[in-house]
Structures are given as C-alpha cells and as structure tokens.
Motif scaffolding. Sequence first.
Motif, mmCIF file in Angstrom:
data_model
loop_
_atom_site.group_PDB
_atom_site.id
_atom_site.type_symbol
_atom_site.label_atom_id
_atom_site.label_comp_id
_atom_site.label_asym_id
_atom_site.label_seq_id
_atom_site.Cartn_x
_atom_site.Cartn_y
_atom_site.Cartn_z
ATOM 1 N N ALA A 87 50.233 -28.527 54.147
ATOM 2 C CA ALA A 87 50.504 -28.207 55.552
ATOM 3 C C ALA A 87 49.893 -29.126 56.572
ATOM 4 O O ALA A 87 50.627 -29.242 57.500
ATOM 5 C CB ALA A 87 49.180 -26.881 55.968
ATOM 6 N N GLU A 88 49.335 -30.024 56.271
ATOM 7 C CA GLU A 88 48.975 -31.265 56.960
ATOM 8 C C GLU A 88 50.141 -32.356 57.166
ATOM 9 O O GLU A 88 50.604 -32.556 58.232
ATOM 10 C CB GLU A 88 47.845 -32.094 56.410
ATOM 11 C CG GLU A 88 46.330 -31.485 56.625
ATOM 12 C CD GLU A 88 45.171 -32.409 55.976
ATOM 13 O OE1 GLU A 88 45.492 -33.257 55.140
ATOM 14 O OE2 GLU A 88 44.050 -31.674 56.062
ATOM 15 N N ALA A 89 50.933 -32.108 55.955
ATOM 16 C CA ALA A 89 51.897 -32.895 56.058
ATOM 17 C C ALA A 89 53.255 -32.410 56.919
ATOM 18 O O ALA A 89 53.792 -33.163 57.617
ATOM 19 C CB ALA A 89 52.563 -33.119 54.480
ATOM 20 N N ALA A 90 53.233 -31.150 56.955
ATOM 21 C CA ALA A 90 54.161 -30.407 57.719
ATOM 22 C C ALA A 90 53.812 -30.600 59.023
ATOM 23 O O ALA A 90 54.732 -30.918 59.807
ATOM 24 C CB ALA A 90 54.200 -29.064 57.244
ATOM 25 N N GLU A 91 52.371 -30.563 59.521
ATOM 26 C CA GLU A 91 52.068 -30.782 60.862
ATOM 27 C C GLU A 91 52.448 -32.336 61.235
ATOM 28 O O GLU A 91 52.829 -32.411 62.411
ATOM 29 C CB GLU A 91 50.462 -30.532 60.886
ATOM 30 C CG GLU A 91 50.059 -30.762 62.411
ATOM 31 C CD GLU A 91 50.059 -29.541 63.072
ATOM 32 O OE1 GLU A 91 50.124 -29.648 64.365
ATOM 33 O OE2 GLU A 91 50.310 -28.407 62.742
ATOM 34 N N GLN A 92 52.125 -33.177 60.625
ATOM 35 C CA GLN A 92 52.495 -34.705 60.854
ATOM 36 C C GLN A 92 53.823 -34.569 60.946
ATOM 37 O O GLN A 92 54.414 -35.414 61.963
ATOM 38 C CB GLN A 92 51.918 -35.488 59.943
ATOM 39 C CG GLN A 92 50.423 -35.829 59.805
ATOM 40 C CD GLN A 92 49.581 -36.577 58.692
ATOM 41 O OE1 GLN A 92 50.381 -36.926 57.772
ATOM 42 N NE2 GLN A 92 48.422 -36.840 58.676
ATOM 43 N N ALA A 93 54.888 -34.020 60.090
ATOM 44 C CA ALA A 93 56.089 -34.314 60.434
ATOM 45 C C ALA A 93 56.644 -33.738 61.641
ATOM 46 O O ALA A 93 57.478 -34.207 62.340
ATOM 47 C CB ALA A 93 56.961 -33.430 59.201
ATOM 48 N N GLN A 94 56.023 -32.594 61.937
ATOM 49 C CA GLN A 94 56.256 -31.874 63.229
ATOM 50 C C GLN A 94 55.921 -32.743 64.532
ATOM 51 O O GLN A 94 56.658 -32.705 65.564
ATOM 52 C CB GLN A 94 55.691 -30.516 63.365
ATOM 53 C CG GLN A 94 56.239 -29.777 64.543
ATOM 54 C CD GLN A 94 55.692 -28.259 64.592
ATOM 55 O OE1 GLN A 94 54.669 -28.200 63.869
ATOM 56 N NE2 GLN A 94 56.389 -27.053 65.016
ATOM 57 N N ALA A 95 54.820 -33.268 64.222
ATOM 58 C CA ALA A 95 54.291 -34.182 65.463
ATOM 59 C C ALA A 95 55.387 -35.441 65.707
ATOM 60 O O ALA A 95 55.874 -35.985 66.841
ATOM 61 C CB ALA A 95 52.881 -34.667 65.335
ATOM 62 N N ALA A 96 55.717 -35.987 64.404
ATOM 63 C CA ALA A 96 56.543 -37.175 64.283
ATOM 64 C C ALA A 96 57.988 -36.690 65.147
ATOM 65 O O ALA A 96 58.506 -37.387 65.773
ATOM 66 C CB ALA A 96 57.137 -37.748 63.159
#
Length: 167
Positions: A117-126
Amino acid sequence: MSWARGRIATSVRMDVDDGVPVDLRGGLDDQAFLAIGDGIEITLRESHVRALRDQATAALGDMALVEAADRVVDAVYNAGAQARTAAVLAREKAEAAQRAGAGDQATAAFEAARHAAEAAEQAQAAVRAAAEAMRFADEAAETARAAARAATRGTPGQDAGQPPCPV
C-alpha cells in the motif's frame, strides 16, 4: 490580426496529422516554401529556414525526452496499480490466516500488505509530481516563447507607425 509591412499578419494554430504531406523547398529571391497538404503554402525567408534547421535537432530531442517520460510515468502508474492489487490480496490472505489461527503468517501478510500500500501511494505521488512537472515545463516554455516574441517586436527595420509583425 494586424498590419505589418503591407501584409496582414495573423496568428494561426494548425495540427497536422502524420499522413499529411509536408514539403520544404527552396525558391528564388531568398525564399523557401513550406507546403502542408495540398492547400497550404507558407513563404519563408532564408533566415527562417536556417532558424528551423538549428531548432530541428533540439525539437526532436525534446520530443524523444517527452516520449520517454511518458513511458516512465505509464510504467510507474502500472506499478502502483499492481502494488494496490497486491496490497488487497495480501490483506485478504492475512485475514484468512488470522481466522485460521496462523498468527505469524497473518502478521507477515499484514506487513506485506502495508508495504504494498505504501508503494502504491508513492507511485501515485510520483505520477502526480510528474504530471505537475510537465505542466510547469509547458507553461515555462510558453512564457519563454512569449518573451522571445516580445523581444523581437520593435526591432530596427520596422516601418514607422506600423505595429510589429507577430512572430
């Protein structure tokens, strides 16, 4: 529309599809002709053709960079979607493990779900940051072009009493 050096000057935007022929050929009296399709012909001076030649490599490079950036943003977006899916699946498995009494496995699955979930959030922010950077770069480029056009107005050789020819 404005008058400049006895001609009507206007601003035109045109999108040319890949299948439309574009031809640039030289002519007499320091002129070149840019033909677009069968109905448009633009007369250019030698200085215009030289400026286009000098800008062509940079424009092609810019286009390649934008295309590469789009591919990276797409890949990051897809990675984020996969991470979100993995997080959901890991949570489901963690809950199933917890119901089955497998506490250690449930804890590990919950931890994996949190990381996904954290990785998904970081990808979305990127992806959001990349989109904002592209918008900012487009605006900065347009501001620079407008400043360059403004700097060329009122240059020597302009007929007195006539507005400058837009670039």
